[in-house]
Design a protein around this motif. Structure first.
Motif, mmCIF file in Angstrom:
data_model
loop_
_atom_site.group_PDB
_atom_site.id
_atom_site.type_symbol
_atom_site.label_atom_id
_atom_site.label_comp_id
_atom_site.label_asym_id
_atom_site.label_seq_id
_atom_site.Cartn_x
_atom_site.Cartn_y
_atom_site.Cartn_z
ATOM 1 N N SER A 159 74.930 43.079 33.921
ATOM 2 C CA SER A 159 73.727 42.872 33.560
ATOM 3 C C SER A 159 72.981 41.868 34.882
ATOM 4 O O SER A 159 72.215 41.942 35.030
ATOM 5 C CB SER A 159 73.498 41.742 32.449
ATOM 6 O OG SER A 159 74.151 40.711 32.500
ATOM 7 N N GLN A 160 73.889 41.058 35.436
ATOM 8 C CA GLN A 160 73.420 40.227 36.512
ATOM 9 C C GLN A 160 73.161 40.896 37.679
ATOM 10 O O GLN A 160 72.237 40.747 38.414
ATOM 11 C CB GLN A 160 74.619 39.146 36.693
ATOM 12 C CG GLN A 160 73.956 37.966 37.501
ATOM 13 C CD GLN A 160 72.782 37.493 37.312
ATOM 14 O OE1 GLN A 160 72.490 37.199 36.202
ATOM 15 N NE2 GLN A 160 72.032 36.862 38.532
ATOM 16 N N LEU A 161 74.182 41.993 38.049
ATOM 17 C CA LEU A 161 73.956 42.715 39.228
ATOM 18 C C LEU A 161 73.216 43.971 38.918
ATOM 19 O O LEU A 161 73.382 44.984 39.800
ATOM 20 C CB LEU A 161 75.340 42.969 39.714
ATOM 21 C CG LEU A 161 76.278 41.914 40.276
ATOM 22 C CD1 LEU A 161 77.566 42.506 40.514
ATOM 23 C CD2 LEU A 161 75.757 41.203 41.147
ATOM 24 N N SER A 162 72.185 43.856 38.181
ATOM 25 C CA SER A 162 71.369 45.402 37.781
ATOM 26 C C SER A 162 70.626 45.366 39.126
ATOM 27 O O SER A 162 70.023 44.683 39.631
ATOM 28 C CB SER A 162 70.482 44.668 36.768
ATOM 29 O OG SER A 162 69.318 45.691 36.514
ATOM 30 N N ALA A 192 71.278 34.265 47.251
ATOM 31 C CA ALA A 192 72.924 34.477 48.072
ATOM 32 C C ALA A 192 73.769 33.757 46.935
ATOM 33 O O ALA A 192 74.803 34.198 46.702
ATOM 34 C CB ALA A 192 73.009 34.162 49.434
ATOM 35 N N LYS A 193 73.281 32.734 46.343
ATOM 36 C CA LYS A 193 74.288 31.567 45.752
ATOM 37 C C LYS A 193 74.383 32.220 44.317
ATOM 38 O O LYS A 193 75.643 32.353 43.844
ATOM 39 C CB LYS A 193 73.512 30.591 45.159
ATOM 40 C CG LYS A 193 73.487 29.220 46.580
ATOM 41 C CD LYS A 193 72.861 28.048 46.095
ATOM 42 C CE LYS A 193 72.691 27.090 47.116
ATOM 43 N NZ LYS A 193 72.035 25.707 46.932
ATOM 44 N N SER A 194 73.514 32.979 43.961
ATOM 45 C CA SER A 194 73.677 33.405 42.451
ATOM 46 C C SER A 194 74.549 34.732 42.701
ATOM 47 O O SER A 194 75.411 34.767 41.774
ATOM 48 C CB SER A 194 72.328 34.088 42.044
ATOM 49 O OG SER A 194 71.232 33.351 41.900
ATOM 50 N N TYR A 195 74.606 35.546 43.551
ATOM 51 C CA TYR A 195 75.504 36.650 43.638
ATOM 52 C C TYR A 195 76.931 36.339 44.175
ATOM 53 O O TYR A 195 77.970 36.783 43.765
ATOM 54 C CB TYR A 195 74.916 37.741 44.715
ATOM 55 C CG TYR A 195 73.845 38.787 44.002
ATOM 56 C CD1 TYR A 195 74.521 40.014 43.679
ATOM 57 C CD2 TYR A 195 72.577 38.430 43.868
ATOM 58 C CE1 TYR A 195 73.465 40.944 43.121
ATOM 59 C CE2 TYR A 195 71.714 39.009 43.005
ATOM 60 C CZ TYR A 195 72.125 40.199 42.819
ATOM 61 O OH TYR A 195 71.205 41.175 42.175
ATOM 62 N N VAL A 216 72.676 28.312 37.237
ATOM 63 C CA VAL A 216 71.402 28.334 36.560
ATOM 64 C C VAL A 216 70.145 28.037 37.489
ATOM 65 O O VAL A 216 69.257 28.685 37.410
ATOM 66 C CB VAL A 216 71.683 27.477 35.197
ATOM 67 C CG1 VAL A 216 70.037 27.458 34.542
ATOM 68 C CG2 VAL A 216 72.515 28.205 34.233
ATOM 69 N N LYS A 217 70.319 26.904 38.306
ATOM 70 C CA LYS A 217 69.153 26.491 39.014
ATOM 71 C C LYS A 217 68.744 27.550 39.782
ATOM 72 O O LYS A 217 67.466 27.690 40.295
ATOM 73 C CB LYS A 217 69.588 25.265 39.653
ATOM 74 C CG LYS A 217 69.856 23.922 38.807
ATOM 75 C CD LYS A 217 70.454 22.853 39.391
ATOM 76 C CE LYS A 217 70.590 21.644 38.659
ATOM 77 N NZ LYS A 217 71.172 20.502 39.365
ATOM 78 N N SER A 218 69.753 28.181 40.694
ATOM 79 C CA SER A 218 69.515 29.186 41.471
ATOM 80 C C SER A 218 68.756 30.508 40.844
ATOM 81 O O SER A 218 67.575 30.815 41.252
ATOM 82 C CB SER A 218 70.771 29.755 42.138
ATOM 83 O OG SER A 218 71.436 28.614 42.948
ATOM 84 N N TYR A 219 69.188 30.762 39.822
ATOM 85 C CA TYR A 219 68.655 31.927 38.954
ATOM 86 C C TYR A 219 67.007 31.506 38.567
ATOM 87 O O TYR A 219 66.185 32.203 38.572
ATOM 88 C CB TYR A 219 69.436 32.247 37.663
ATOM 89 C CG TYR A 219 68.680 33.350 36.887
ATOM 90 C CD1 TYR A 219 68.909 34.535 37.022
ATOM 91 C CD2 TYR A 219 67.910 32.633 35.516
ATOM 92 C CE1 TYR A 219 68.289 35.375 36.390
ATOM 93 C CE2 TYR A 219 67.471 33.651 34.868
ATOM 94 C CZ TYR A 219 67.455 34.899 35.049
ATOM 95 O OH TYR A 219 66.957 35.854 34.235
ATOM 96 N N TYR A 220 66.978 30.000 38.170
ATOM 97 C CA TYR A 220 65.754 29.734 37.825
ATOM 98 C C TYR A 220 64.707 29.894 38.727
ATOM 99 O O TYR A 220 63.396 30.181 38.517
ATOM 100 C CB TYR A 220 65.723 28.458 37.040
ATOM 101 C CG TYR A 220 64.480 27.709 36.886
ATOM 102 C CD1 TYR A 220 63.685 28.076 36.033
ATOM 103 C CD2 TYR A 220 64.187 26.509 37.676
ATOM 104 C CE1 TYR A 220 62.463 27.322 35.757
ATOM 105 C CE2 TYR A 220 63.168 25.961 37.513
ATOM 106 C CZ TYR A 220 62.166 26.087 36.593
ATOM 107 O OH TYR A 220 61.120 25.439 36.258
ATOM 108 N N PHE A 221 65.202 29.423 40.075
ATOM 109 C CA PHE A 221 64.191 29.333 41.380
ATOM 110 C C PHE A 221 63.634 30.984 41.359
ATOM 111 O O PHE A 221 62.639 30.857 41.583
ATOM 112 C CB PHE A 221 65.022 28.891 42.451
ATOM 113 C CG PHE A 221 64.149 28.701 43.484
ATOM 114 C CD1 PHE A 221 63.091 27.672 43.828
ATOM 115 C CD2 PHE A 221 64.218 29.626 44.338
ATOM 116 C CE1 PHE A 221 62.428 27.786 45.030
ATOM 117 C CE2 PHE A 221 63.459 29.717 45.790
ATOM 118 C CZ PHE A 221 62.426 28.931 45.918
#
Length: 333
Positions: A159-162, A192-195, A216-221
């Motif tokens: 789901s995250q690498l969709s 890059a951090k998220s992946y 979470v912070k990286s995804y939120y941004f």
């Protein structure tokens, strides 16, 4: 079937050996061999029933000495009683059969010593087999749990690498490059951090809360930059809680659910908070207008519930009121 076959063969063999050892009569007959073999089978079944009862009442793992002592004493008591009654009955039915001869006490003493040795060896062997069986069962259960955990984390990873998510992020990035280079650079770093986090931790059962919150912070941004909506994320967690653990991508999935199902605009800001509440980590958001075309399949929540079921007996708590939606997950040391 194999268990009963083993009980019958081993019991019959011991019964015959017991009889031959004593040689109560000089002449050994086939009938007496069969009867003593059947008596051995009966005693073996009684021992088996006693073991099942004691295994339920006294734990080998927590009270090994007590369980072994009770097994020896109860087996010895029941074994002596059954053998005495059976042979006395045989002597009563067949008047020509003089089991006790003229020295009953000596015969009983010899029977007791021999039976004690048999019972002692029997309990030691049973303990060894029981321990191996429990160890094998534990290894199998652990393997199944790890496999299930991996499957659930792979679902979260997918789901995250969709491709759809990545495609949208690249579209946002292409527009940022010409408008705001600094934001574009920050967007690339967050992506890059998220992946990087996703690829490094999908095989991990647990990660520190501090690491998960950085993700979470990286995804939120990324999401806030993409949607340009009025979304705020407030994290209120003490330092010692930061060192506790959660399954990877758990908090991120809860934040993602809040953003996915709620519209945020100037007139209705979406507020997401991650905090500690009554021994739980809680992700709570206010309920705004639902996004068009989005239906709740609850796949993310089911994934989180399933992963926590493999880790702790404490269940997650989902609370949905008219104004707020909250999910509480257990804090793991």
């Amino acid at each position: 079937m194999r268990k009963h076959l083993f009980i019958i063969i081993s019991g019959f063999t011991l019964g015959v050996l017991f009889y031959v050892y004593h040689t109560f009569k000089q002449e050994i007959t086939l009938l007496e061999i069969v009867l003593n073999g059947c008596l051995g089978v009966a005693v073996n079944y009684v021992f088996h029933a006693i073991n099942k009862f004691l295994d339920r009442m006294v734990s080998w793992k927590r009270q090994t000495g007590l369980r072994l002592l009770l097994g020896i004493l109860i087996h010895l008591l029941f074994g002596m009683g059954l053998i005495y009654l059976a042979l006395s009955l045989y002597e009563f039915l067949y008047s020509g059969y003089d089991f006790f001869f003229n020295n009953e006490e000596m015969i009983l003493l010899k029977m007791g010593i021999l039976l004690f040795c048999v019972v002692l060896i029997y309990n030691i062997i049973y303990f060894a087999f029981y321990s191996y069986q429990q160890y094998a069962k534990g290894q199998l259960l652990e393997s199944q749990m790890l496999r299930k955990q991996t499957e659930l984390q792979l679902k979260a990873l997918k789901s995250q690498l969709s491709p759809h998510f990545l495609f949208n992020c690249l579209n946002v990035l292409s527009s940022l490059v010409t408008k705001d280079v600094e934001v574009a650079e920050a967007f690339i770093r967050s992506l890059a951090k998220s992946y990087s986090f996703t690829l490094k931790t999908y095989q991990s059962t647990l990660v520190k809360v501090a690491e998960e919150l950085e993700f979470v912070k990286s995804y939120y941004f990324l999401v806030k930059t993409r949607f340009q909506e009025q979304i705020t994320l407030d994290i209120d967690i003490s330092e010692h809680i930061m060192e506790t653990q959660v399954p990877p991508m758990t908090l991120q999935m809860l934040v993602e659910n809040a953003i996915k199902h709620n519209v945020a605009d100037v007139g209705q800001e979406l507020k997401i908070q991650i905090r500690v509440s009554d021994g739980f980590l809680e992700v709570v958001n206010n309920i705004t207008k639902k996004r068009a075309g989005i239906s709740s399949t609850k796949i993310g929540l089911h994934n989180i519930k399933s992963r926590y079921q493999l880790l702790t007996k404490t269940q997650i708590i989902v609370e949905g009121e008219s104004t707020d939606f909250s999910v509480k997950i257990p804090i793991l040391p």
